[in-house]
Design a protein around this motif. Structure first.
Motif, PDB file in Angstrom:
ATOM      1  N   SER A   7     -12.026 106.693  86.075  1.00 32.68           N
ATOM      2  CA  SER A   7     -12.538 105.763  85.082  1.00 32.68           C
ATOM      3  C   SER A   7     -11.394 104.834  84.718  1.00 32.68           C
ATOM      4  O   SER A   7     -10.229 105.132  84.982  1.00 32.68           O
ATOM      5  CB  SER A   7     -13.033 106.488  83.826  1.00 32.68           C
ATOM      6  N   SER A   8     -11.731 103.702  84.133  1.00 27.52           N
ATOM      7  CA  SER A   8     -10.667 102.772  83.750  1.00 27.52           C
ATOM      8  C   SER A   8      -9.749 103.414  82.710  1.00 27.52           C
ATOM      9  O   SER A   8      -8.536 103.172  82.708  1.00 27.52           O
ATOM     10  CB  SER A   8     -11.268 101.460  83.232  1.00 27.52           C
ATOM     11  N   GLU A   9     -10.314 104.282  81.857  1.00 28.36           N
ATOM     12  CA  GLU A   9      -9.489 104.921  80.832  1.00 28.36           C
ATOM     13  C   GLU A   9      -8.510 105.923  81.449  1.00 28.36           C
ATOM     14  O   GLU A   9      -7.327 105.960  81.101  1.00 28.36           O
ATOM     15  CB  GLU A   9     -10.373 105.628  79.792  1.00 28.36           C
ATOM     16  N   SER A  10      -9.009 106.747  82.387  1.00 26.52           N
ATOM     17  CA  SER A  10      -8.115 107.738  82.995  1.00 26.52           C
ATOM     18  C   SER A  10      -7.058 107.062  83.854  1.00 26.52           C
ATOM     19  O   SER A  10      -5.891 107.474  83.875  1.00 26.52           O
ATOM     20  CB  SER A  10      -8.920 108.734  83.826  1.00 26.52           C
ATOM     21  N   ALA A  25     -13.705 100.021  86.511  1.00 27.17           N
ATOM     22  CA  ALA A  25     -14.161 101.132  87.341  1.00 27.17           C
ATOM     23  C   ALA A  25     -15.673 101.248  87.233  1.00 27.17           C
ATOM     24  O   ALA A  25     -16.298 100.663  86.347  1.00 27.17           O
ATOM     25  CB  ALA A  25     -13.484 102.431  86.893  1.00 27.17           C
ATOM     26  N   GLY A  27     -19.169 102.240  86.116  1.00 26.17           N
ATOM     27  CA  GLY A  27     -19.566 102.629  84.763  1.00 26.17           C
ATOM     28  C   GLY A  27     -19.175 101.611  83.716  1.00 26.17           C
ATOM     29  O   GLY A  27     -19.777 101.555  82.643  1.00 26.17           O
ATOM     30  N   ASP A  28     -18.162 100.792  84.014  1.00 26.92           N
ATOM     31  CA  ASP A  28     -17.802  99.706  83.103  1.00 26.92           C
ATOM     32  C   ASP A  28     -18.845  98.597  83.204  1.00 26.92           C
ATOM     33  O   ASP A  28     -19.350  98.293  84.293  1.00 26.92           O
ATOM     34  CB  ASP A  28     -16.421  99.149  83.438  1.00 26.92           C
ATOM     35  N   TYR A  31     -18.238  95.923  85.896  1.00 26.65           N
ATOM     36  CA  TYR A  31     -17.902  96.391  87.241  1.00 26.65           C
ATOM     37  C   TYR A  31     -18.592  95.581  88.329  1.00 26.65           C
ATOM     38  O   TYR A  31     -17.950  95.120  89.286  1.00 26.65           O
ATOM     39  CB  TYR A  31     -18.255  97.875  87.380  1.00 26.65           C
TER      40      TYR A  31
END
Length: 464
Positions: A7-10, A25, A27-28, A31
């Motif tokens: 994910s973009s956060e991870s 990523a 889910g964003d 995207y």
């Protein structure tokens, strides 16, 4: 980490505070927009898109991809015909945040960020009365066009884009940052000038610029039924021009809008798109012999700023169309090839489809065959065939026509093709394109990228 877990956060947590760019990523919400390519026939779904803003960002993204054993694609302008600016289930290093341009008018040089387009370079250099040899569509990325060679309106007068490259700032596969030039990393500098994205990520280019501001440019169109007469005359005429004058041959439909006269909208035509660096009087004299051939439907060449000529095709070929490409280098255009061109161009499947025949003689011929990886210094033309339409349903017809046209002409070709015009056509076509330069490129690849980390490209495998 599997690709589905990214994910973009991870990814942001792992890249740390040292990464200053933007991450997208699956889910964003952005995207699907972020992953779009110029060629809508290509639909890639990367695991992560990382918009970089510095060479440090690029190094971080390379490290991330290597840590997770993910393929890495490099995107500049995103125009690559085969969609090699993206990769399924891998990482895209998007260079669009690297947009700085610095012109030194006194030295006639310009430093250009790796994510710039040629429109941005033109806008920066033209007020100084300067230009860097580029292509024919200004939305094209500087990086992709340059690393593949770079031919266009100014090739006869000032050489290929690679012939005007003075230095490159490069991030290597191990994250190391180096400067490649005639004085530093000389083998890398040689390989970059035509070897594509096989050797590293170029974050900044330094080019030689030339005193070009306004040109006499634009099209002359003839009915496509006059192809035999016009193309036969062109093949004899073009080599007689001085190097400050050029015109590439084309097959098109006349676009349905200004500045083209309404009475010829959507007519199938053959033509010449001129670019002459000189006075109006000189240009008129140089073009005159071709204007006496056949009966032109229109003669639209006039004095324009070079950026205007270089962007003339932009409204027709905007992002999001379906594209299919085929290409070859061409030494000669015999009568049989003229006939095959007329036959296939007469049956263009859509109004945006067509073919261009680009001259690559003049100053481009003054560079030795071993000075850059460009292996066809003695050839005279590069032809590209494009099947283009807005509708996804047209894709099979575009592909069939383009491949059929290419197969009809390939027996008259020099063998290889301009690497920037290749789709995913296999190792044999890549080898044919680089010819005698291939083995040296493979050795350079072994030195700078022995694990073939940079492989989402027209790939040159490391020499064993």
């Amino acid at each position: 980490m599997s690709t589905t877990a990214i994910s973009s956060e991870s990814a942001r947590r792992e890249l740390g505070a040292g990464f200053g760019g933007h991450l997208t990523a699956p889910g964003d919400g952005s995207y699907d927009e972020a992953r779009k390519l110029f060629n809508a026939m290509i639909d890639r779904k990367p695991a992560l898109l990382a918009q970089c803003t510095s060479s440090d960002d690029v190094a971080h993204v390379i490290g991330f991809a290597r840590t997770h054993d993910l393929p890495l694609a490099i995107r500049g302008g995103g125009h690559n015909g085969g969609g090699l600016g993206s990769v399924d289930d891998g990482v895209v290093a998007d260079l669009s945040g690297l947009r700085s341009i610095a012109v030194d008018a006194d030295a006639r040089t310009v430093r250009v960020g790796g994510g710039c387009t040629w429109a941005e370079v033109d806008a920066a250099t033209n007020p100084h009365g300067l230009a860097v040899p580029c292509g024919v569509i200004s939305t094209t990325g500087v990086g992709g066009l340059t690393l593949g060679g770079g031919m266009g309106h100014l090739t006869r007068g000032y050489g290929l884009t690679i012939d005007n490259l003075l230095a490159a700032e490069v991030v290597l596969a191990d994250g190391q940052r180096v400067t490649a030039s005639a004085d530093s990393e000389r083998e890398l500098f040689w390989a970059l000038r035509g070897g594509g994205g096989n050797f590293g990520v170029v974050t900044e280019f330094t080019f030689r610029a030339h005193p070009v501001s306004d040109v006499v440019g634009g099209p002359t169109f003839w009915p496509i039924e006059q192809t035999e007469q016009v193309l036969a005359a062109y093949r004899e005429f073009l080599p007689t021009l001085p190097n400050n004058a050029t015109g590439f041959f084309c097959f098109h439909h006349v676009p349905p809008g200004p500045p083209f006269p309404e009475e010829i909208h959507m007519r199938k035509v053959c033509g010449i798109v001129w670019c002459i660096v000189g006075s109006d009087e000189e240009a008129e004299k140089l073009m005159a012999p071709m204007l006496d051939v056949g009966e032109p439907l229109m003669h639209g060449a006039g004095r324009v700023p070079l950026p205007e000529l270089n962007s003339a095709f932009d409204p027709v070929y905007s992002p999001g169309d379906q594209w299919y490409w085929r290409a070859d280098f061409v030494d000669e255009i015999p009568d049989e090839a003229v006939a095959r061109n007329e036959e296939w161009a007469t049956n263009m499947p859509t109004w945006k489809s067509g073919s261009h025949i680009y001259p690559i003689d003049g100053v481009a011929h003054q560079v030795g065959a071993d000075e850059t990886p460009w292996a066809y210094r003695d050839t005279r033309y590069a032809q590209v065939i494009i099947g283009v339409d807005t509708e996804p349903a047209s894709a099979p017809a575009l592909r069939d026509w383009t491949v059929g046209y290419w197969e009809a002409l390939h027996p008259y070709s020099a063998g290889g093709a301009y690497v920037n015009f290749l789709m995913d056509e296999g190792d044999a076509r890549v080898r044919a394109t680089y010819g005698d330069s291939y083995d040296r490129l493979a050795r350079a690849k072994a030195g700078y990228d022995p694990e073939n980390f940079f492989r989402v490209n027209q790939n040159i495998k490391p020499a064993s």
